[in-house]
Write an enzyme that holds these catalytic residues in place. Structure first.
Site, PDB file in Angstrom:
ATOM      1  N   LYS A 115     -20.610  30.641 -14.341  1.00  0.00           N
ATOM      2  CA  LYS A 115     -19.683  29.892 -15.105  1.00  0.00           C
ATOM      3  C   LYS A 115     -20.166  29.057 -16.107  1.00  0.00           C
ATOM      4  O   LYS A 115     -19.466  29.403 -17.200  1.00  0.00           O
ATOM      5  CB  LYS A 115     -18.804  29.083 -13.822  1.00  0.00           C
ATOM      6  CG  LYS A 115     -18.183  29.773 -13.056  1.00  0.00           C
ATOM      7  CD  LYS A 115     -17.944  28.635 -11.960  1.00  0.00           C
ATOM      8  CE  LYS A 115     -16.968  29.242 -10.760  1.00  0.00           C
ATOM      9  NZ  LYS A 115     -16.742  28.807  -9.867  1.00  0.00           N
TER      10      LYS A 115
ATOM     11  N   GLN B 267     -17.413  22.529  -7.638  1.00  0.00           N
ATOM     12  CA  GLN B 267     -17.709  23.992  -6.712  1.00  0.00           C
ATOM     13  C   GLN B 267     -17.465  23.416  -5.454  1.00  0.00           C
ATOM     14  O   GLN B 267     -18.117  22.821  -4.666  1.00  0.00           O
ATOM     15  CB  GLN B 267     -19.176  24.361  -7.084  1.00  0.00           C
ATOM     16  CG  GLN B 267     -19.598  25.654  -6.574  1.00  0.00           C
ATOM     17  CD  GLN B 267     -18.872  26.888  -7.050  1.00  0.00           C
ATOM     18  OE1 GLN B 267     -18.359  26.833  -8.271  1.00  0.00           O
ATOM     19  NE2 GLN B 267     -18.311  27.594  -6.202  1.00  0.00           N
TER      20      GLN B 267
ATOM     21  N   ASP C 229      -9.184  24.372 -11.876  1.00  0.00           N
ATOM     22  CA  ASP C 229      -8.947  25.311 -10.655  1.00  0.00           C
ATOM     23  C   ASP C 229      -7.648  25.462 -10.178  1.00  0.00           C
ATOM     24  O   ASP C 229      -7.336  26.255  -9.510  1.00  0.00           O
ATOM     25  CB  ASP C 229      -9.976  24.913  -9.481  1.00  0.00           C
ATOM     26  CG  ASP C 229     -11.107  25.740  -9.307  1.00  0.00           C
ATOM     27  OD1 ASP C 229     -11.074  26.771  -9.611  1.00  0.00           O
ATOM     28  OD2 ASP C 229     -12.196  25.233  -8.651  1.00  0.00           O
TER      29      ASP C 229
END
Ligand code: NAP
Length: 295
Positions: A53, A97, A120
């Site tokens: 990422k 994460q 997200d």
């Protein structure tokens, strides 16, 4: 034989579009959109995801920063970091994460991220906006699936769509996005009866269950579009291999279009994270301008 929906190629197009827009954004506002990825603990798979990422974000011109905390960090330490990032004007996107260590309350952490920085799309406010059809930051994987579907179907309106799996990160937001496109949506899950027959009625099938090669040819209506979200590591002929939730070799004989694994949904997820970070930066800069206008 089904048309292969090439996630690598489509994601590259998305990434290039984002890179151009990021460069325009910097030129217009003299602000570099910033993405912070927070990694707690030592999970090896999470380390690989985060590294990818960060690397991709740098490639598109984002200011990408990784924050690492030890697995022993407390809930409060993580909350304090998120609060600091929420208040940092240089940070436009925050991604924590998952999974987090067991002693940390995942839902509470996700709730603490400022919804406009929630790249997200997991904050309850963004979840609510998506399900009520309002603009929102949408979870990256379903967003990526939608972009791929639109490459195959100019108009999704009226199509029968089946989503197999009802997780908060894939199945449910996927169903909401398909509904927004005026599909007739059915969600199937582990308690569904006659699952194969229901699936076989669909023009569009999105599978996200985490069961290797579970969906085979007789589940699929001839000509249907199949999006395989699953990523499963299996051993075959003494070698490790990544496979999806769909039995690719039998389904590609009958489907109209299909995503491979790997090289399908996976690369789209990261590309959509870049897209979401840019969207978040745009939302924040507009909000700032409006505030300035009224002061
Ligand atoms: P999850 O949270 O474990 O949810 C799995 C869903 O599948 C649940 O709703 C479950 O139903 C349903 N299910 C399980 N077995 C089933 C069966 N036999 N028949 C029908 N439904 C069944 O999984 P997830 O996070 O959504 O992930 C799903 C898969 O996608 C995994 O392989 C994951 O690695 C992959 N994934 C890939 C990406 C990507 O970027 N490509 C991103 C996210 C996830 P119940 O609710 O009834 O238990």
């Amino acid at each position: 034989m089904a048309l292969l929906i090439d996630g690598k190629k489509i994601s590259q197009q998305v990434v290039e579009e984002v890179a151009t827009e990021v460069s325009d954004f910097i030129a217009t506002y003299d602000v570099q959109p910033g993405l912070v990825v927070v990694l707690v603990g030592d999970d090896p798979a999470s380390h690989v995801y985060v590294r990818n990422k960060i690397k991709r974000a740098a490639e598109v011109g984002l200011n990408s920063i990784e924050h690492r905390l030890p697995a022993t960090c407390s809930q409060q330490e993580l909350i304090d970091l998120i609060e600091a990032l929420n208040n940092d004007e240089k940070v436009h996107g925050i991604l924590v994460q998952l999974p987090l260590p067991e002693h940390i309350d995942e839902a509470e952490i996700l709730n603490r991220i400022n919804p406009v920085k929630d790249v997200d799309g997991f904050h309850p406010l963004n979840v609510g906006s998506l399900s009520s059809g309002k603009p929102s930051l949408v979870p990256c994987t379903p967003l990526g699936c939608m972009i791929m579907l639109k490459k195959v179907h100019e108009n999704l309106s009226g199509k029968n769509a089946v989503v197999i799996g009802r997780s908060n990160i894939v199945g449910k937001p996927m169903a909401a996005l398909l509904l927004q496109e005026n599909c007739t949506v059915t969600i199937l899950h582990s308690r569904t009866k006659n699952i194969e027959a229901l699936c076989a009625q669909a023009d569009i099938v999105v599978v996200a269950i985490g069961r290797p090669e579970f969906v085979s040819a007789h589940w699929i209506k001839p000509g249907a579009t199949v999006i395989d979200v699953g990523i499963n590591s299996i051993e075959r002929d003494g070698r490790k291999k990544l496979v999806g939730d769909v039995d690719f070799s039998s389904v590609e004989e009958i489907a109209g279009a299909i995503t491979p694994v790997p090289g399908g949904v996976g690369p789209m997820t990261i590309a959509c994270l870049m897209k979401n970070t840019l969207t978040a930066a745009k939302i924040q800069i507009l909000a700032k301008e409006v505030k300035h206008e009224f002061n």
